[in-house]
Design a protein around this motif. Structure first.
Motif, PDB file in Angstrom:
ATOM      1  N   ASN A  57      42.241 134.828  61.265  1.00 32.39           N
ATOM      2  CA  ASN A  57      41.123 133.968  61.631  1.00 32.39           C
ATOM      3  C   ASN A  57      39.861 134.781  61.827  1.00 32.39           C
ATOM      4  OD1 ASN A  57      40.817 131.240  61.961  1.00 32.39           O
ATOM      5  ND2 ASN A  57      42.365 131.174  63.577  1.00 32.39           N
ATOM      6  N   GLY A  58      38.764 134.355  61.228  1.00 31.19           N
ATOM      7  CA  GLY A  58      37.490 135.036  61.441  1.00 31.19           C
ATOM      8  C   GLY A  58      37.265 136.222  60.527  1.00 31.19           C
ATOM      9  N   ALA A  59      38.209 136.482  59.597  1.00 26.16           N
ATOM     10  CA  ALA A  59      38.100 137.662  58.735  1.00 26.16           C
ATOM     11  C   ALA A  59      36.985 137.527  57.706  1.00 26.16           C
ATOM     12  CB  ALA A  59      39.434 137.912  58.026  1.00 26.16           C
ATOM     13  N   GLY A  60      36.633 136.269  57.354  1.00 19.93           N
ATOM     14  CA  GLY A  60      35.599 136.052  56.351  1.00 19.93           C
ATOM     15  C   GLY A  60      36.078 135.303  55.115  1.00 19.93           C
ATOM     16  N   LYS A  61      37.267 134.741  55.169  1.00 23.96           N
ATOM     17  CA  LYS A  61      37.845 134.065  54.006  1.00 23.96           C
ATOM     18  C   LYS A  61      37.012 132.853  53.580  1.00 23.96           C
ATOM     19  CE  LYS A  61      41.756 133.233  56.099  1.00 23.96           C
ATOM     20  NZ  LYS A  61      41.417 133.845  57.410  1.00 23.96           N
ATOM     21  N   THR A  62      36.723 131.974  54.537  1.00 21.68           N
ATOM     22  CA  THR A  62      35.969 130.764  54.196  1.00 21.68           C
ATOM     23  C   THR A  62      34.571 131.117  53.723  1.00 21.68           C
ATOM     24  OG1 THR A  62      37.248 129.397  55.703  1.00 21.68           O
ATOM     25  CG2 THR A  62      35.050 128.593  55.137  1.00 21.68           C
ATOM     26  N   THR A  63      33.960 132.097  54.362  1.00 26.48           N
ATOM     27  CA  THR A  63      32.629 132.536  53.932  1.00 26.48           C
ATOM     28  C   THR A  63      32.688 133.025  52.487  1.00 26.48           C
ATOM     29  OG1 THR A  63      32.081 133.149  56.200  1.00 26.48           O
ATOM     30  CG2 THR A  63      30.716 134.087  54.456  1.00 26.48           C
ATOM     31  N   ALA A  64      33.690 133.822  52.152  1.00 30.19           N
ATOM     32  CA  ALA A  64      33.819 134.337  50.792  1.00 30.19           C
ATOM     33  C   ALA A  64      33.953 133.182  49.801  1.00 30.19           C
ATOM     34  CB  ALA A  64      35.026 135.275  50.692  1.00 30.19           C
TER      35      ALA A  64
HETATM   36  N1  LIG Z   1      27.834 129.133  60.305  1.00 34.75           N
HETATM   37  C1  LIG Z   1      28.136 130.242  60.975  1.00 34.75           C
HETATM   38  N2  LIG Z   1      27.278 130.773  61.875  1.00 34.75           N
HETATM   39  C2  LIG Z   1      27.571 131.898  62.558  1.00 34.75           C
HETATM   40  N3  LIG Z   1      28.703 132.605  62.391  1.00 34.75           N
HETATM   41  C3  LIG Z   1      29.613 132.148  61.505  1.00 34.75           C
HETATM   42  C4  LIG Z   1      29.388 130.941  60.761  1.00 34.75           C
HETATM   43  N4  LIG Z   1      30.462 130.730  59.956  1.00 34.75           N
HETATM   44  C5  LIG Z   1      31.320 131.753  60.194  1.00 34.75           C
HETATM   45  N5  LIG Z   1      30.823 132.600  61.109  1.00 34.75           N
HETATM   46  C6  LIG Z   1      31.463 133.844  61.592  1.00 34.75           C
HETATM   47  O1  LIG Z   1      31.730 134.651  60.478  1.00 34.75           O
HETATM   48  C7  LIG Z   1      33.016 135.263  60.571  1.00 34.75           C
HETATM   49  C8  LIG Z   1      33.867 134.868  59.394  1.00 34.75           C
HETATM   50  O2  LIG Z   1      34.174 133.501  59.478  1.00 34.75           O
HETATM   51  P1  LIG Z   1      35.024 132.738  58.378  1.00 34.75           P
HETATM   52  O3  LIG Z   1      34.493 133.063  57.040  1.00 34.75           O
HETATM   53  O4  LIG Z   1      35.073 131.313  58.770  1.00 34.75           O
HETATM   54  O5  LIG Z   1      36.456 133.432  58.551  1.00 34.75           O
HETATM   55  P2  LIG Z   1      37.924 132.883  58.159  1.00 34.75           P
HETATM   56  O6  LIG Z   1      37.746 131.765  57.181  1.00 34.75           O
HETATM   57  O7  LIG Z   1      38.604 134.081  57.589  1.00 34.75           O
HETATM   58  O8  LIG Z   1      38.548 132.434  59.422  1.00 34.75           O
HETATM   59  C9  LIG Z   1      33.583 134.817  61.911  1.00 34.75           C
HETATM   60  O9  LIG Z   1      33.326 135.821  62.856  1.00 34.75           O
HETATM   61  C10 LIG Z   1      32.813 133.569  62.231  1.00 34.75           C
HETATM   62  O10 LIG Z   1      32.692 133.399  63.623  1.00 34.75           O
END
Ligand SMILES: Nc1ncnc2c1ncn2[C@@H]1O[C@H](COP(=O)(O)OP(=O)(O)O)[C@@H](O)[C@H]1O
Ligand SMILES: [Mg+2]
Length: 360
Positions: A57-64
Motif C-alpha cells: 500500500n502506498g508504493a505508487g502502483k495506482t499513480t503509475a
Molecule cells: N492525490 C494525491 N495527493 C497526495 N498524495 C497522494 C495522492 N495520491 C497518492 N498519494 C500518495 O502517493 C503515494 C503513492 O500512492 P498510490 O499510487 O496510491 O500507491 P498504491 O496504489 O501503491 O497504494 C502514497 O504515499 C500516497 O499517499
C-alpha cells in the motif's frame, strides 16, 4: 488486418515502457510539502504478457497506472504505451488502452448487458455494434446466464468481470488492471484470474497491479517490485525467488526426541548454511543448493539411522520471502514515506477512495 500499412508497422518492442518517471503530489494543507509518489520509476512490459506490478500500500502502483493511462500528468522521465509517447500523444494512447480496477465502474441500476451496451454506445459503436459487442463480451467473461439480471444482484467476482468486460469494449492492446481482485473472496479471485488468462490468450497485454504475492506468482510471467515510487526488482517470479536463495528442505520428525539427529542429517546437505529447528512443530529446515540430491541424501541417512519422519519435502521460497528480503518489510506493511514527510496523516489504504476522487 494485413493491409500494407499495418504490415509495415512494426510491433513495438515493449507494450509499456517507463523510464525514470517522476510524479509529485503536493500534500494538501501541509504548506507545499511535496511527495514523490513516483521517484524515477522504470518499467518495461513485453507485448502479449501479464506483467505484475507488485508492491505494498502506498508504493505508487495506482499513480503509475494513472500516469501510464494518461489520467495524470507526470513531472519527469518518459513513458510509452503501445509505442506511443504518453506525454505527447495522450489521445492516441487512450485509443489503445483499457483500464479496470478495484472500484468497478458498474451501474447497479442496469443489467450486465445494459451496462456493456451503454459503454458501447458511449464509444460510438452504434446500437447494433454495441449490442453485438456486449454479446461477445458477456460470453467471453462467463456472464451469459446473468446477462439480464440487475448488476445489483451480482457477486463481487461477477461485478469485477463485468468491469473487465467494459474495459475491453474497444479491444485495447494494453489493459491496465489496478488491484482487480482486492476485496474479493477466493472464488471471486479465481474467476477474475481465469478472465485475465483468457484475455492474454487473446493477445492483450496486461499490466496488473497487486499486493498479493500469490496473484503475481500465478498470473504474471514477469514482475516488477515497486517500493516508495521506485522499481526495486524486475524479473520472472522464479528468478525473484532464486534471488532469495535456493529451495529449502523441510523434515518433520515423528518423535521430538529425534530432532537433534534429524538436524545432523540435514546439516550434512546444508553446505554450512543455517539449520533451523522448531521444537513445537518438530520441524527442521535449511536452504539447499541441489534440491534433489539433498532430498535423497537426507531421506537415505534418516532411513539408515532408523529415524521415523512424519513428512519430508522441498519448499520453494515464496514471494513473501522475496519481499521481505528486498524491502526489509512485509508486503502488507503500511509505511510513512522514505523521507519522513507526512502526507495527509491517514493510512494510505483507507484513504484511497477519497484520493481517487480528488485526483480525478
Ligand atoms: N492525490 C494525491 N495527493 C497526495 N498524495 C497522494 C495522492 N495520491 C497518492 N498519494 C500518495 O502517493 C503515494 C503513492 O500512492 P498510490 O499510487 O496510491 O500507491 P498504491 O496504489 O501503491 O497504494 C502514497 O504515499 C500516497 O499517499
Ligand atoms: Mg493503489
Amino acid at each position: 488486418m494485413s493491409t500494407p500499412m499495418s504490415m509495415s508497422e512494426t510491433r513495438p518492442r515493449y507494450a509499456v515502457l517507463a523510464e525514470g518517471l517522476v510524479k509529485r503530489y503536493r500534500a494538501r494543507g501541509r504548506g507545499g510539502v511535496e511527495k514523490r509518489a513516483l521517484d524515477g520509476f522504470d518499467l518495461a512490459v513485453r507485448p502479449g504478457t501479464v506483467h505484475g506490478l507488485l508492491g505494498p500500500n502506498g508504493a505508487g502502483k495506482t499513480t503509475a497506472v494513472r500516469v501510464l493511462a494518461t489520467l495524470l500528468r507526470y513531472d519527469g522521465g518518459r513513458a510509452e504505451v503501445a509505442g506511443i509517447d504518453v506525454g505527447r500523444e495522450p489521445r492516441r494512447v487512450r485509443s489503445r488502452i483499457g483500464l479496470a480496477g478495484q472500484y468497478a465502474a458498474v451501474d447497479e441500476g442496469l443489467t450486465g448487458r445494459q451496462n456493456l451496451e451503454m459503454f458501447g454506445r458511449l464509444f460510438h459503436l452504434g446500437n447494433r455494434g454495441a449490442r453485438q459487442r456486449a454479446g461477445e463480451l458477456l460470453e467471453r467473461f462467463g456472464l451469459v446466464e446473468a446477462a439480464d439480471r440487475s448488476a445489483k444482484e451480482y457477486s463481487g467476482g461477477m461485478r469485477r468481470r463485468l468491469d473487465l468486460a467494459s474495459s475491453m469494449i474497444l479491444s485495447p492492446d494494453v489493459l491496465f488492471l489496478d488491484e482487480p481482485t482486492t476485496g474479493l473472496d477466493p472464488r471471486g479471485r479465481g474467476e477474475v484470474w481465469d478472465a485475465i488468462r483468457a484475455l492474454v490468450a487473446g493477445g492483450t497485454t496486461v499490466l496488473l497491479t497487486t499486493q498479493y504475492l500469490d496473484e503475481a506468482d500465478k498470473l504474471a510471467s514477469h514482475i516488477t517490485v515497486i517500493d516508495r515510487g521506485r522499481a526495486i526488482a524486475d524479473d520472472t517470479p522464479d528468478a525473484l525467488k532464486n534471488r532469495v536463495g535456493g529451495d529449502r528442505i523441510e523434515v518433520v520428525a515423528a518423535d521430538p526426541g529425534d530432532l537433534a539427529a534429524v538436524a545432523r542429517a540435514v546439516e550434512r546437505v546444508a553446505g554450512g548454511g543455517l539449520v533451523l529447528t522448531d521444537d513445537t512443530t518438530r520441524r527442521v529446515h535449511a536452504q539447499v543448493a541441489d534440491r534433489v540430491a539433498a532430498l535423497t541424501e537426507v531421506a537415505r541417512s534418516l532411513q539408515d539411522d532408523r529415524i521415523a519422519v512424519e513428512d519430508i519435502g522441498l519448499r520453494r521460497p515464496s514471494l513473501d520471502d522475496v519481499f521481505l528480503r528486498l524491502t526489509g518489510h512485509g508486503a502488507g506493511a503500511d509505511r510513512t514515506p522514505a523521507d519522513g514527510t507526512p502526507t495527509d496523516g491517514t493510512p494510505a489504504g483507507d484513504t484511497q477512495v477519497v484520493r481517487e476522487g480528488a485526483a480525478a
